[in-house]
Motif scaffolding. Structure first.
Motif, short mmCIF file in Angstrom:
data_model
loop_
_atom_site.label_atom_id
_atom_site.label_comp_id
_atom_site.label_asym_id
_atom_site.label_seq_id
_atom_site.Cartn_x
_atom_site.Cartn_y
_atom_site.Cartn_z
N GLU A 1 -24.46 -13.85 27.82
CA GLU A 1 -24.81 -14.05 29.22
C GLU A 1 -24.39 -15.45 29.69
OE1 GLU A 1 -26.10 -13.56 33.09
OE2 GLU A 1 -25.65 -12.04 31.57
N LYS A 2 -24.56 -16.45 28.85
CA LYS A 2 -24.13 -17.81 29.21
C LYS A 2 -22.63 -17.87 29.44
CE LYS A 2 -27.88 -20.39 27.10
NZ LYS A 2 -28.34 -21.17 25.97
N LEU A 3 -21.85 -17.21 28.57
CA LEU A 3 -20.40 -17.17 28.76
C LEU A 3 -20.06 -16.49 30.08
CD1 LEU A 3 -19.02 -16.18 25.23
CD2 LEU A 3 -18.89 -18.43 26.33
N HIS A 4 -20.72 -15.36 30.34
CA HIS A 4 -20.46 -14.61 31.56
C HIS A 4 -20.74 -15.48 32.79
CE1 HIS A 4 -20.05 -11.04 34.05
NE2 HIS A 4 -21.18 -11.37 34.65
N GLU A 5 -21.88 -16.16 32.79
CA GLU A 5 -22.24 -17.01 33.92
C GLU A 5 -21.28 -18.20 34.05
OE1 GLU A 5 -26.30 -18.11 33.28
OE2 GLU A 5 -27.03 -16.07 33.63
N ARG A 6 -20.93 -18.80 32.94
CA ARG A 6 -20.08 -20.00 32.95
C ARG A 6 -18.68 -19.71 33.50
NH1 ARG A 6 -18.39 -23.35 27.48
NH2 ARG A 6 -16.81 -24.67 28.45
N PHE A 7 -18.11 -18.57 33.14
CA PHE A 7 -16.70 -18.32 33.44
C PHE A 7 -16.44 -17.25 34.50
CE2 PHE A 7 -16.34 -19.90 28.93
CZ PHE A 7 -15.68 -21.09 29.24
N GLN A 8 -17.45 -16.56 34.99
CA GLN A 8 -17.18 -15.43 35.88
C GLN A 8 -16.46 -15.83 37.17
OE1 GLN A 8 -20.64 -13.26 37.17
NE2 GLN A 8 -21.84 -15.11 37.54
N GLU A 9 -16.76 -17.01 37.69
CA GLU A 9 -16.10 -17.44 38.92
C GLU A 9 -14.61 -17.72 38.71
OE1 GLU A 9 -17.45 -17.50 41.99
OE2 GLU A 9 -19.21 -16.60 41.02
N ARG A 10 -14.20 -17.87 37.45
CA ARG A 10 -12.79 -18.15 37.14
C ARG A 10 -12.05 -16.90 36.68
NH1 ARG A 10 -12.99 -22.99 33.14
NH2 ARG A 10 -10.75 -22.63 33.13
N GLY A 11 -12.69 -15.74 36.79
CA GLY A 11 -12.01 -14.50 36.44
C GLY A 11 -12.30 -14.02 35.03
N PHE A 12 -13.57 -13.97 34.66
CA PHE A 12 -13.97 -13.54 33.32
C PHE A 12 -15.20 -12.64 33.43
CE2 PHE A 12 -16.89 -14.26 29.72
CZ PHE A 12 -16.11 -13.77 28.68
N ALA A 13 -15.28 -11.68 32.52
CA ALA A 13 -16.47 -10.84 32.45
C ALA A 13 -16.72 -10.42 31.00
CB ALA A 13 -16.32 -9.59 33.32
N VAL A 14 -17.98 -10.32 30.66
CA VAL A 14 -18.41 -9.70 29.41
C VAL A 14 -18.71 -8.25 29.73
CG1 VAL A 14 -20.21 -9.63 27.63
CG2 VAL A 14 -19.40 -11.84 28.49
N LEU A 15 -18.28 -7.33 28.88
CA LEU A 15 -18.59 -5.91 29.03
C LEU A 15 -19.32 -5.48 27.76
CD1 LEU A 15 -15.21 -4.49 30.41
CD2 LEU A 15 -17.13 -5.49 31.70
N GLY A 16 -20.55 -4.99 27.91
CA GLY A 16 -21.35 -4.58 26.76
C GLY A 16 -21.38 -3.08 26.59
N PHE A 17 -21.12 -2.64 25.37
CA PHE A 17 -21.11 -1.22 25.03
C PHE A 17 -22.14 -0.94 23.94
CE2 PHE A 17 -17.11 -1.75 27.16
CZ PHE A 17 -16.90 -0.53 27.80
N PRO A 18 -23.36 -0.54 24.32
CA PRO A 18 -24.36 -0.22 23.32
C PRO A 18 -23.87 0.87 22.36
CG PRO A 18 -25.34 -0.32 25.51
CD PRO A 18 -23.85 -0.37 25.68
N CYS A 19 -24.25 0.71 21.09
CA CYS A 19 -23.82 1.64 20.05
C CYS A 19 -24.95 1.80 19.04
CB CYS A 19 -22.56 1.09 19.38
SG CYS A 19 -21.95 2.11 18.03
N ASN A 20 -25.20 3.02 18.63
CA ASN A 20 -26.29 3.31 17.68
C ASN A 20 -25.75 3.69 16.30
OD1 ASN A 20 -29.12 3.53 17.20
ND2 ASN A 20 -28.94 5.76 17.26
N GLN A 21 -24.52 3.32 15.98
CA GLN A 21 -23.90 3.73 14.72
C GLN A 21 -24.24 2.84 13.54
OE1 GLN A 21 -19.70 4.28 16.18
NE2 GLN A 21 -19.96 6.17 15.00
N PHE A 22 -24.89 1.72 13.75
CA PHE A 22 -25.14 0.78 12.67
C PHE A 22 -26.64 0.61 12.48
CE2 PHE A 22 -21.16 -0.28 14.81
CZ PHE A 22 -20.28 -0.04 13.77
#
Length: 168
Positions: free
Chosen positions: A50-71
């Motif tokens: 979330e910190k990365l997303h907030e820090r860089f989103q205005e410069r053209g960055f996004a984190v995309l989270g994909f929940p997974c139950n395989q592990f």
């Protein structure tokens, strides 16, 4: 897998809210794509993501989270429970998608592409655990794959290198 796919922007996914999302909407942005889980030893990485997303989103960055139950069945909740957990515990504002498989016959096509584009240690393609991360360039090609043990803050310099300079 979509054998004609050349970038991550050639794929779509379903949002946590159940809506189809064309990843082409992120064209021109650097992305950090992460398979996530709510009951994992690495779950506190949500805060760093979330910190990365907030820090860089205005410069053209996004984190995309994909929940997974395989592990270790560490993401057994419903989509509503996952969203509520991420919001309440970590204040997540980056996009979260519907639960997917990242390995095996039912692996999401995006993850098939990511694994082929950036194999892991010793050339193995399989995702080893939750919070494996893929850094994607603004052109949609994979720049780097990071192990679950790599902390989000340790990726900041690599993200910075893909983005335009910050405005003074």
């Amino acid at each position: 897998m979509n054998t004609t796919a050349k970038t991550v922007f050639d794929f779509s996914a379903v949002s946590l809210a159940g809506q189809p999302v064309e990843l082409a909407q992120y064209h021109g942005k650097a992305l950090l794509i992460v398979n996530t889980a709510s009951a994992c030893g690495f779950t506190p990485q949500y805060a760093g993501l979330e910190k990365l997303h907030e820090r860089f989103q205005e410069r053209g960055f996004a984190v995309l989270g994909f929940p997974c139950n395989q592990f270790g069945a560490q993401e057994s909740g419903t989509h509503e429970e996952i969203g509520a957990f991420c919001d309440a515990k970590f204040g997540v504002t980056f996009p979260l998608f519907a639960k997917i498989d990242v390995n095996g016959a039912n692996a999401h096509p995006l993850y098939q592409f990511l694994k082929q584009s950036a194999p892991g240690v010793l050339g193995t393609e399989g995702i080893k655990w939750n919070f494996t991360k893929f850094l994607v360039k603004p052109d949609g090609t994979v720049a780097h794959r990071y192990a679950p043990t790599t902390k989000p803050e340790d990726i900041a310099a690599d993200i910075e290198a893909l983005l335009p300079p910050a405005r003074a």
